[in-house]
Design a protein around this motif. Structure first.
Motif: not given
Length: 148
Positions: A132, A136, A139-140
């Protein structure tokens, strides 16, 4: 020269949202690193080992931790804060750090949890968290650094 009250001058930092995202992630890593050394937040604190699968301590009663594991979180947080000073550094921290956490996820899946190869240590909860985090952070790094 007098500026009207409707005109607000803000300094241009060149950092943007990606730096804010990197700071937020870095602060979470710092908090996790510190919390891993606090009894009651870390269950079985007396079993906290330097490294390896024999550390019986669990952050929040779930995530296997050791002194080394906590130090990795602290170093990640410090690196994130340092790199967040520029947009390029922040993006590097988020995408590069995300890639590292994806590698840790694969590592956690590939090793036997009771073997000496489990030096951090990691368990199933850590593996899912690393997946995760990797997704994440990448993606950020990508989304927060887009130009509008």
């Amino acid at each position: 020269m007098h500026r009207s009250s409707s005109t607000v001058s803000r300094p241009v930092t060149g950092r943007g949202p990606v730096s804010g995202a990197a700071v937020a992630v870095a602060v979470v890593f710092l908090a996790l690193g510190v919390l891993g050394f606090i009894p009651d937040v870390t269950s079985r604190y007396d079993d906290l080992g330097l490294a390896g699968q024999h550390s019986g301590a669990r952050l929040f009663g779930v995530f296997e931790v050791s002194v080394l594991h906590n130090l990795v979180h602290l170093v990640s947080g410090v690196a994130g804060l340092a790199l967040a000073r520029t947009a390029t550094g922040a993006r590097t921290f988020l995408i590069g750090g995300g890639a590292v956490y994806l590698v840790l996820w694969v590592y956690g899946l590939a090793i036997e949890q009771d073997s000496a190869a489990n030096f951090l240590p990691v368990n199933d909860a850590d593996n899912w968290l690393h997946l995760g985090l990797g997704i994440a952070m990448i993606g950020l790094g990508v989304l927060a650094s887009r130009r509008r």
